[in-house]
Design an enzyme around this catalytic site. Structure first.
Site, mmCIF file in Angstrom:
data_model
loop_
_atom_site.group_PDB
_atom_site.id
_atom_site.type_symbol
_atom_site.label_atom_id
_atom_site.label_comp_id
_atom_site.label_asym_id
_atom_site.label_seq_id
_atom_site.Cartn_x
_atom_site.Cartn_y
_atom_site.Cartn_z
ATOM 1 N NE ARG A 15 -12.900 -3.533 8.364
ATOM 2 C CZ ARG A 15 -12.254 -3.469 7.206
ATOM 3 N NH1 ARG A 15 -12.375 -4.447 6.324
ATOM 4 N NH2 ARG A 15 -11.495 -2.440 6.913
ATOM 5 N NE ARG A 29 -10.974 1.613 5.859
ATOM 6 C CZ ARG A 29 -12.152 0.998 5.760
ATOM 7 N NH1 ARG A 29 -13.162 1.385 6.517
ATOM 8 N NH2 ARG A 29 -12.324 0.013 4.931
ATOM 9 N NE ARG A 53 -3.900 -1.641 2.415
ATOM 10 C CZ ARG A 53 -5.170 -1.577 2.759
ATOM 11 N NH1 ARG A 53 -5.734 -0.406 2.929
ATOM 12 N NH2 ARG A 53 -5.853 -2.649 2.946
HETATM 13 P P1 ADP Z 1 -9.672 -1.598 3.441
HETATM 14 O O1 ADP Z 1 -8.905 -1.974 2.199
HETATM 15 O O2 ADP Z 1 -11.128 -1.766 3.251
HETATM 16 O O3 ADP Z 1 -9.300 -0.257 4.004
HETATM 17 P P2 ADP Z 1 -8.276 -3.677 5.017
HETATM 18 O O4 ADP Z 1 -9.020 -4.714 5.774
HETATM 19 O O5 ADP Z 1 -7.492 -4.131 3.836
HETATM 20 O O6 ADP Z 1 -9.352 -2.588 4.641
HETATM 21 O O7 ADP Z 1 -7.262 -2.914 6.015
HETATM 22 C C1 ADP Z 1 -7.702 -2.409 7.259
HETATM 23 C C2 ADP Z 1 -6.608 -1.585 7.921
HETATM 24 O O8 ADP Z 1 -5.440 -2.395 8.155
HETATM 25 C C3 ADP Z 1 -6.088 -0.400 7.122
HETATM 26 O O9 ADP Z 1 -6.918 0.747 7.251
HETATM 27 C C4 ADP Z 1 -4.720 -0.192 7.784
HETATM 28 O O10 ADP Z 1 -4.854 0.414 9.068
HETATM 29 C C5 ADP Z 1 -4.238 -1.618 8.010
HETATM 30 N N1 ADP Z 1 -3.484 -2.121 6.841
HETATM 31 C C6 ADP Z 1 -3.889 -3.111 5.991
HETATM 32 N N2 ADP Z 1 -2.960 -3.328 5.040
HETATM 33 C C7 ADP Z 1 -1.936 -2.469 5.298
HETATM 34 C C8 ADP Z 1 -0.668 -2.194 4.673
HETATM 35 N N3 ADP Z 1 -0.254 -2.864 3.590
HETATM 36 N N4 ADP Z 1 0.112 -1.216 5.219
HETATM 37 C C9 ADP Z 1 -0.263 -0.557 6.301
HETATM 38 N N5 ADP Z 1 -1.441 -0.748 6.940
HETATM 39 C C10 ADP Z 1 -2.269 -1.696 6.450
#
Ligand code: ADP
Length: 214
Positions: A155, A166, A88
């Site tokens: 959530r 987000r 990300r």
């Molecule tokens: P969404 O894509 O719907 O925002 P996710 O379930 O993929 O939800 O992720 C939830 C949270 O987990 C993110 O808002 C972040 O806080 C954390 N997160 C997930 N993947 C990463 C990543 N690759 N790097 C940093 N934080 C992450």
């Protein structure tokens, strides 16, 4: 085949990744799910990341990269994976290229309107992580997962304020990752503006990009 799944929060990438994972018998690795489990189990990692996740901020790169690197070493990933939620940031993308070959990056795209409505109505299974939507994909019995009988919940990062954050974080940090992979010729945009009744259409668009991958 090593597939990375990208896209804005709420675009439906987790839902599509799960369907692809069932169909190809290749695991879906969701970093968000790994984090939510760590928080639930109150592990050391869980305690460190809890506040970032509930605010909708990204967890610092060094905590994420190690976790993903170790997870992808497990036996179930030997034929490949659908990696949902990583990389990300550009730093995560550069790190991943050093420890894993990426065959394709699927970038799910939908309008802001579709995204807001999906995020507001989403319900997630506490046990298996399956994703529902109160209107578009309701479970057979309200509040209960069709797959495993687990309880569904909303959530903590699905409050209007966390959702807004987000989406902002996505635009600032993750959008550049799509451009990074596009320049490398690895990215495929997948139009995900459909209702979930048309899920088959979206899946077949993904599958076109799997030809010639082992
Ligand atoms: P969404 O894509 O719907 O925002 P996710 O379930 O993929 O939800 O992720 C939830 C949270 O987990 C993110 O808002 C972040 O806080 C954390 N997160 C997930 N993947 C990463 C990543 N690759 N790097 C940093 N934080 C992450």
């Amino acid at each position: 085949m090593n597939i990375v799944i990208l896209g804005s929060p709420g675009v439906g990438k987790g839902t599509y990744a799960k369907i692809l994972s069932d169909k190809y018998h290749i695991p879906r690795i969701s970093v968000g799910d790994l984090f939510r489990k760590a928080i639930r189990d109150e592990t050391e990692l869980g305690k460190k990341i809890k506040d970032y996740v509930s605010r909708g901020d990204l967890v610092p790169d060094e905590m994420v990269i190690e976790l993903v690197k170790e997870r992808l070493k497990k036996d179930d990933c030997k034929n490949g994976f659908f990696l949902d939620g990583f990389p990300r940031t550009i730093a995560q993308a550069e790190a991943m290229e050093k420890f894993k070959k990426i065959d394709k990056v699927l970038n799910f795209v939908a309008s802001d309107w579709v995204i807001m409505s999906r995020l507001g109505g989403r319900r997630t299974c506490r046990e298996c992580g399956a994703i529902y939507h109160v209107k578009e994909i309701p479970p057979k019995v309200e509040g209960i997962c069709d797959r495993c009988g687990g309880r569904l919940y909303q959530r903590s990062d699905e409050t209007p304020q966390a959702i807004k954050n987000r989406l902002r974080v996505y635009r600032e940090k993750t959008k550049p990752v799509t451009d990074y992979f596009r320049k490398k010729g690895l990215l495929a945009d997948i139009d995900a503006n459909y209702t979930f009744e048309k899920v088959g259409k979206v899946i077949s668009r993904c599958e076109k990009h799997f030809q010639n991958l082992s």
